[in-house]
Write a protein that holds these residues in place. Structure first.
Motif, PDB file in Angstrom:
ATOM      1  N   PHE A 105      72.690 -19.218  -0.126  1.00 17.09           N
ATOM      2  CA  PHE A 105      71.729 -18.463   0.676  1.00 17.09           C
ATOM      3  C   PHE A 105      70.605 -17.962  -0.208  1.00 17.09           C
ATOM      4  N   GLY A 106      69.372 -18.113   0.275  1.00 10.28           N
ATOM      5  CA  GLY A 106      68.218 -17.657  -0.491  1.00 10.28           C
ATOM      6  C   GLY A 106      67.525 -16.473   0.134  1.00 10.28           C
ATOM      7  N   ALA A 107      67.085 -16.627   1.379  1.00  3.96           N
ATOM      8  CA  ALA A 107      66.301 -15.573   2.024  1.00  3.96           C
ATOM      9  C   ALA A 107      66.248 -15.839   3.523  1.00  3.96           C
ATOM     10  N   THR A 108      65.624 -14.915   4.223  1.00  5.50           N
ATOM     11  CA  THR A 108      65.370 -15.068   5.648  1.00  5.50           C
ATOM     12  C   THR A 108      63.919 -14.664   5.916  1.00  5.50           C
ATOM     13  N   ASP A 109      63.382 -15.111   7.020  1.00  2.00           N
ATOM     14  CA  ASP A 109      62.014 -14.715   7.338  1.00  2.00           C
ATOM     15  C   ASP A 109      62.006 -13.325   7.959  1.00  2.00           C
ATOM     16  N   LEU A 110      60.829 -12.814   8.229  1.00  2.00           N
ATOM     17  CA  LEU A 110      60.679 -11.445   8.705  1.00  2.00           C
ATOM     18  C   LEU A 110      61.388 -11.204  10.037  1.00  2.00           C
ATOM     19  N   ASP A 111      61.355 -12.192  10.918  1.00  2.00           N
ATOM     20  CA  ASP A 111      61.966 -12.046  12.242  1.00  2.00           C
ATOM     21  C   ASP A 111      63.443 -12.399  12.250  1.00  2.00           C
ATOM     22  N   VAL A 112      64.002 -12.762  11.108  1.00  2.00           N
ATOM     23  CA  VAL A 112      65.374 -13.240  10.977  1.00  2.00           C
ATOM     24  C   VAL A 112      65.615 -14.377  11.972  1.00  2.00           C
ATOM     25  N   ALA A 113      64.679 -15.309  12.010  1.00  2.00           N
ATOM     26  CA  ALA A 113      64.805 -16.469  12.878  1.00  2.00           C
ATOM     27  C   ALA A 113      65.245 -17.700  12.103  1.00  2.00           C
ATOM     28  N   ASN A 114      65.035 -17.709  10.788  1.00  2.00           N
ATOM     29  CA  ASN A 114      65.386 -18.848   9.942  1.00  2.00           C
ATOM     30  C   ASN A 114      66.012 -18.350   8.651  1.00  2.00           C
ATOM     31  N   PHE A 115      66.983 -19.120   8.157  1.00  2.00           N
ATOM     32  CA  PHE A 115      67.575 -18.849   6.853  1.00  2.00           C
ATOM     33  C   PHE A 115      67.104 -19.925   5.893  1.00  2.00           C
ATOM     34  N   TYR A 116      66.619 -19.528   4.718  1.00  2.00           N
ATOM     35  CA  TYR A 116      66.269 -20.470   3.662  1.00  2.00           C
ATOM     36  C   TYR A 116      67.506 -20.637   2.793  1.00  2.00           C
ATOM     37  N   VAL A 117      67.961 -21.884   2.626  1.00  2.00           N
ATOM     38  CA  VAL A 117      69.140 -22.159   1.818  1.00  2.00           C
ATOM     39  C   VAL A 117      68.830 -23.267   0.818  1.00  2.00           C
ATOM     40  N   SER A 118      69.646 -23.368  -0.207  1.00  2.00           N
ATOM     41  CA  SER A 118      69.523 -24.460  -1.179  1.00  2.00           C
ATOM     42  C   SER A 118      70.891 -25.105  -1.348  1.00  2.00           C
ATOM     43  N   GLN A 119      70.889 -26.328  -1.859  1.00  2.34           N
ATOM     44  CA  GLN A 119      72.114 -27.106  -2.056  1.00  2.34           C
ATOM     45  C   GLN A 119      72.956 -27.148  -0.774  1.00  2.34           C
ATOM     46  N   LEU A 120      72.302 -27.501   0.332  1.00  2.00           N
ATOM     47  CA  LEU A 120      72.961 -27.575   1.637  1.00  2.00           C
ATOM     48  C   LEU A 120      73.862 -28.809   1.683  1.00  2.00           C
ATOM     49  N   GLN A 121      75.161 -28.580   1.790  1.00  2.00           N
ATOM     50  CA  GLN A 121      76.136 -29.665   1.866  1.00  2.00           C
ATOM     51  C   GLN A 121      76.478 -29.916   3.323  1.00  2.00           C
ATOM     52  N   THR A 122      76.043 -31.057   3.844  1.00  2.00           N
ATOM     53  CA  THR A 122      76.274 -31.433   5.230  1.00  2.00           C
ATOM     54  C   THR A 122      77.250 -32.607   5.268  1.00  2.00           C
ATOM     55  N   PRO A 123      77.747 -32.955   6.446  1.00  4.52           N
ATOM     56  CA  PRO A 123      78.640 -34.117   6.535  1.00  4.52           C
ATOM     57  C   PRO A 123      77.974 -35.427   6.114  1.00  4.52           C
ATOM     58  N   ILE A 124      76.637 -35.503   6.140  1.00  2.33           N
ATOM     59  CA  ILE A 124      75.976 -36.767   5.779  1.00  2.33           C
ATOM     60  C   ILE A 124      75.323 -36.724   4.411  1.00  2.33           C
ATOM     61  N   GLY A 125      75.441 -35.616   3.682  1.00  2.00           N
ATOM     62  CA  GLY A 125      74.861 -35.559   2.354  1.00  2.00           C
ATOM     63  C   GLY A 125      74.427 -34.160   1.959  1.00  2.00           C
ATOM     64  N   VAL A 126      73.766 -34.082   0.801  1.00  3.15           N
ATOM     65  CA  VAL A 126      73.315 -32.800   0.259  1.00  3.15           C
ATOM     66  C   VAL A 126      71.793 -32.749   0.289  1.00  3.15           C
ATOM     67  N   GLN A 127      71.251 -31.634   0.801  1.00  2.00           N
ATOM     68  CA  GLN A 127      69.813 -31.386   0.801  1.00  2.00           C
ATOM     69  C   GLN A 127      69.528 -30.320  -0.249  1.00  2.00           C
ATOM     70  N   ALA A 128      68.518 -30.555  -1.077  1.00  2.64           N
ATOM     71  CA  ALA A 128      68.188 -29.593  -2.124  1.00  2.64           C
ATOM     72  C   ALA A 128      67.744 -28.253  -1.542  1.00  2.64           C
ATOM     73  N   GLU A 129      66.916 -28.274  -0.511  1.00  2.00           N
ATOM     74  CA  GLU A 129      66.432 -27.058   0.142  1.00  2.00           C
ATOM     75  C   GLU A 129      66.330 -27.318   1.636  1.00  2.00           C
ATOM     76  N   ALA A 130      66.557 -26.273   2.433  1.00  2.00           N
ATOM     77  CA  ALA A 130      66.494 -26.450   3.883  1.00  2.00           C
ATOM     78  C   ALA A 130      66.269 -25.106   4.561  1.00  2.00           C
ATOM     79  N   LEU A 131      65.826 -25.164   5.807  1.00  2.45           N
ATOM     80  CA  LEU A 131      65.732 -24.000   6.687  1.00  2.45           C
ATOM     81  C   LEU A 131      66.744 -24.191   7.806  1.00  2.45           C
TER      82      LEU A 131
END
Length: 128
Positions: free
Chosen positions: A89-115
């Protein structure tokens, strides 16, 4: 060989409610649960509203403190359809509508950064 994509499912939209603002059925309809008619003479309405406001404020503070405690930690998110992903977990936006994450491990692979949209998240857990 790639698997074919699933056929999109149409979204069921409920009709507008009787007041025109929400969707659903009339509260006096036969499907609405009946509320017991108990006179509320024990507390003045101002006191009850004040208690509700204090409870909401306490819950919001606990939620915001949990977001602060998650920064930099590995968090397991449960999304719709039971999909579980793990990310830092990295951060959230002001409205807490999105989470900024890194090293997202999904069933289809790893994303370096994601919302991650908060509307897509059912629950999340992390170790403090």
């Amino acid at each position: 060989m790639q698997t074919p994509l699933a056929t999109p499912v149409p979204v069921l939209r409920l009709p507008r409610g009787p007041d025109g603002l929400n969707r659903g059925f009339a509260p006096d309809g036969h499907r609405a649960p009946l509320k017991p008619e108990v006179p509320e003479v024990l507390e003045p309405p101002e006191s009850r509203e004040s208690q509700e406001q204090q409870a909401r404020a306490s819950l919001r503070e606990r939620y915001l403190r949990s977001l602060l405690a998650m920064v930099g930690r590995q968090v397991c998110f449960t999304l719709h359809e039971g999909v579980q992903v793990i990310a830092h977990f990295g951060a959230t936006d002001l409205d807490v509508a999105n989470f900024y994450v890194s090293q997202l491990q999904t069933p289809i692979g790893v994303q370096a950064e994601a919302l991650l949209r908060c509307n897509d998240i059912i629950s999340y857990t992390f170790k403090p």
